[in-house]
Design a protein around this motif. Structure first.
Motif, PDB file in Angstrom:
ATOM      1  N   VAL A 165       0.840  -1.205   0.000  1.00 36.58           N
ATOM      2  CA  VAL A 165       0.000   0.000   0.000  1.00 36.58           C
ATOM      3  C   VAL A 165       0.872   1.251   0.000  1.00 36.58           C
ATOM      4  CG1 VAL A 165      -1.683   1.316   1.344  1.00 36.58           C
ATOM      5  CG2 VAL A 165      -1.944  -1.151   1.108  1.00 36.58           C
ATOM      6  N   ALA A 166       1.962   1.241   0.783  1.00 37.82           N
ATOM      7  CA  ALA A 166       2.883   2.385   0.806  1.00 37.82           C
ATOM      8  C   ALA A 166       3.487   2.616  -0.574  1.00 37.82           C
ATOM      9  CB  ALA A 166       3.986   2.145   1.832  1.00 37.82           C
ATOM     10  N   MET A 167       3.791   1.536  -1.280  1.00 37.99           N
ATOM     11  CA  MET A 167       4.351   1.641  -2.627  1.00 37.99           C
ATOM     12  C   MET A 167       3.350   2.304  -3.578  1.00 37.99           C
ATOM     13  SD  MET A 167       5.573  -1.438  -5.187  1.00 37.99           S
ATOM     14  CE  MET A 167       3.882  -1.974  -5.465  1.00 37.99           C
ATOM     15  N   VAL A 168       2.095   1.859  -3.535  1.00 31.01           N
ATOM     16  CA  VAL A 168       1.065   2.396  -4.431  1.00 31.01           C
ATOM     17  C   VAL A 168       0.793   3.867  -4.120  1.00 31.01           C
ATOM     18  CG1 VAL A 168      -1.356   2.226  -5.108  1.00 31.01           C
ATOM     19  CG2 VAL A 168       0.001   0.147  -4.807  1.00 31.01           C
ATOM     20  N   VAL A 169       0.634   4.181  -2.840  1.00 30.26           N
ATOM     21  CA  VAL A 169       0.351   5.565  -2.456  1.00 30.26           C
ATOM     22  C   VAL A 169       1.534   6.468  -2.784  1.00 30.26           C
ATOM     23  CG1 VAL A 169      -0.133   7.103  -0.503  1.00 30.26           C
ATOM     24  CG2 VAL A 169      -1.307   4.904  -0.681  1.00 30.26           C
ATOM     25  N   GLY A 170       2.757   5.979  -2.574  1.00 31.32           N
ATOM     26  CA  GLY A 170       3.944   6.763  -2.922  1.00 31.32           C
ATOM     27  C   GLY A 170       3.997   7.062  -4.409  1.00 31.32           C
ATOM     28  N   ALA A 171       3.655   6.068  -5.235  1.00 29.87           N
ATOM     29  CA  ALA A 171       3.656   6.278  -6.686  1.00 29.87           C
ATOM     30  C   ALA A 171       2.615   7.314  -7.091  1.00 29.87           C
ATOM     31  CB  ALA A 171       3.394   4.954  -7.402  1.00 29.87           C
ATOM     32  N   ILE A 172       1.422   7.228  -6.483  1.00 29.81           N
ATOM     33  CA  ILE A 172       0.360   8.193  -6.797  1.00 29.81           C
ATOM     34  C   ILE A 172       0.747   9.592  -6.322  1.00 29.81           C
ATOM     35  CG2 ILE A 172      -2.040   8.825  -6.296  1.00 29.81           C
ATOM     36  CD1 ILE A 172      -2.630   5.811  -6.084  1.00 29.81           C
ATOM     37  N   PHE A 173       1.304   9.669  -5.117  1.00 32.09           N
ATOM     38  CA  PHE A 173       1.693  10.972  -4.557  1.00 32.09           C
ATOM     39  C   PHE A 173       2.775  11.632  -5.411  1.00 32.09           C
ATOM     40  CE2 PHE A 173       3.567  13.788  -1.287  1.00 32.09           C
ATOM     41  CZ  PHE A 173       2.410  14.401  -0.834  1.00 32.09           C
ATOM     42  N   SER A 174       3.663  10.815  -5.980  1.00 32.52           N
ATOM     43  CA  SER A 174       4.749  11.375  -6.801  1.00 32.52           C
ATOM     44  C   SER A 174       4.231  11.992  -8.095  1.00 32.52           C
ATOM     45  CB  SER A 174       5.770  10.280  -7.133  1.00 32.52           C
ATOM     46  OG  SER A 174       5.211   9.307  -8.005  1.00 32.52           O
ATOM     47  N   SER A 199      10.132   6.178  -8.780  1.00 27.56           N
ATOM     48  CA  SER A 199      10.796   6.848  -7.660  1.00 27.56           C
ATOM     49  C   SER A 199       9.849   6.967  -6.472  1.00 27.56           C
ATOM     50  CB  SER A 199      11.276   8.229  -8.098  1.00 27.56           C
ATOM     51  OG  SER A 199      11.835   8.939  -7.023  1.00 27.56           O
ATOM     52  N   GLY A 200       8.592   7.362  -6.743  1.00 36.15           N
ATOM     53  CA  GLY A 200       7.608   7.470  -5.669  1.00 36.15           C
ATOM     54  C   GLY A 200       7.299   6.129  -5.029  1.00 36.15           C
ATOM     55  N   ALA A 201       7.195   5.087  -5.863  1.00 37.66           N
ATOM     56  CA  ALA A 201       6.905   3.750  -5.332  1.00 37.66           C
ATOM     57  C   ALA A 201       8.023   3.269  -4.411  1.00 37.66           C
ATOM     58  CB  ALA A 201       6.709   2.774  -6.494  1.00 37.66           C
TER      59      ALA A 201
END
Length: 319
Positions: free
Chosen positions: A74-83, A209-211
């Motif tokens: 979930v952290a990976m997905v949210v990080g990718a979206i946030f980036s 990078s975000g992921a």
């Protein structure tokens, strides 16, 4: 205590502290190799740490031992979206990439703390109860001398981080995708002339990078801090950025630099248990990682060759 016994304390601890830095630094390598400066690694780690802890606390009863792994996912997905915020600002609207990254950092910490106070009524979350357990790597941990140092009493995400550095090296330097990504970071006009979609490649790189930044923050929160507050990711994103530059934008170099910083961090925690460091004032050990970061950059940044188009927005048809 002999040297080997001291190493048995320092080495596993260094790998343990280096893992979040390795994930995040590798994310930075993808972004900056494509020509997009990513100062927002700190914010990406923050949002990943926040997401992973909240998911863990919310769903631990439902998913049991799978919870830590799902938290990282979930952290990976949210990080990718946030980036994507950084990608849209810096690629589509051609905003200053450094300013955009700084904005990401402020937005991540502000948003996450606001949500924490709304959800938990205080400035930090509760402690997670379901996390990763230490383990020995089968067969490898029984190798004489090096086995107990490198493959015993560790966490699986730490070993995944090290393996990922080699995978990223292969992707960047041995695959067509990696060649295209490096091309848009070195000479985007030439890449565009050859039919490579520069905008698409840069978007993909920033999202990767975000992921990875989200995973880095999640690993730190679920293994090291085990909760989330304003001080959970206190400069570790910038240390990962420093590791990437210290490693000369190379995956294996970034991993080596992250391990170097991991040693410094581990000494600040376990230093008092080592005879030749127990008389060193604790405050010196605590500031050592940051001092070494500055010294490393001061000594090597001038010799590191960044991608030639780094920080330069690409306008189709314009030199």
């Amino acid at each position: 205590m002999g040297v080997y016994e001291a190493l048995q304390i320092i080495v596993p601890s260094a790998i343990f502290f280096a893992a979040p830095l390795i994930f995040t630094a590798l994310g930075g390598v993808f972004s900056e190799r494509s020509g997009v400066v990513n100062i927002g690694l700190e914010g990406l780690m923050v949002i990943g740490a926040f997401t992973s802890v909240v998911f863990n606390l919310t769903f631990a009863d439902r998913f049991g031992e799978l919870t830590p792994w799902l938290s990282l996912l979930v952290a990976m997905v949210v990080g990718a979206i946030f980036s994507l915020l950084h990608a849209v600002a810096s690629i589509t609207f051609r905003a200053d990439q450094v300013v955009s990254g700084v904005a990401i950092n402020f937005l991540a910490i502000g948003l996450s703390l606001f949500l924490v106070k709304k959800m938990y009524g205080k400035g930090q979350t509760d402690q997670i109860q379901v996390g990763f357990d230490k383990m020995d790597i089968p067969v490898l941990s029984h190798i004489p001398v090096i086995g107990p140092l490198f493959f015993a009493n560790g966490y699986i995400p730490s070993y995944i981080a090290i393996a990922l550095a080699f995978i990223v090296w292969y992707i960047l330097f041995k695959t067509p995708f990696g060649l295209r990504l490096r091309a848009v970071g070195e000479h985007p006009m030439a890449a565009d002339t050859m039919g490579i979609n520069v905008t698409k490649m840069r978007y993909i790189a920033v999202m990767i990078s975000g992921a990875l930044g989200g995973i880095g923050g999640g690993v730190y929160a679920t293994i090291i801090s085990r909760d989330f507050s304003h001080a959970t990711i206190s400069g570790h994103g910038f240390m990962a950025l420093a590791a990437m530059i210290f490693g000369k934008w190379h995956p294996l170099g970034a991993m080596g630099a992250a391990l170097f910083f991991g040693v410094a961090q581990s000494l600040s925690i376990v230093g008092q248990a080592i005879p030749f460091l127990k008389n060193v004032p604790t405050v010196y050990l605590l500031i050592a990682p940051y001092v070494l970061t500055i010294l490393a950059l001061a000594g090597f940044i001038g010799r590191a060759d960044a991608p030639k188009a780094l920080g330069t927005p690409y306008v189709k048809g314009k030199r």
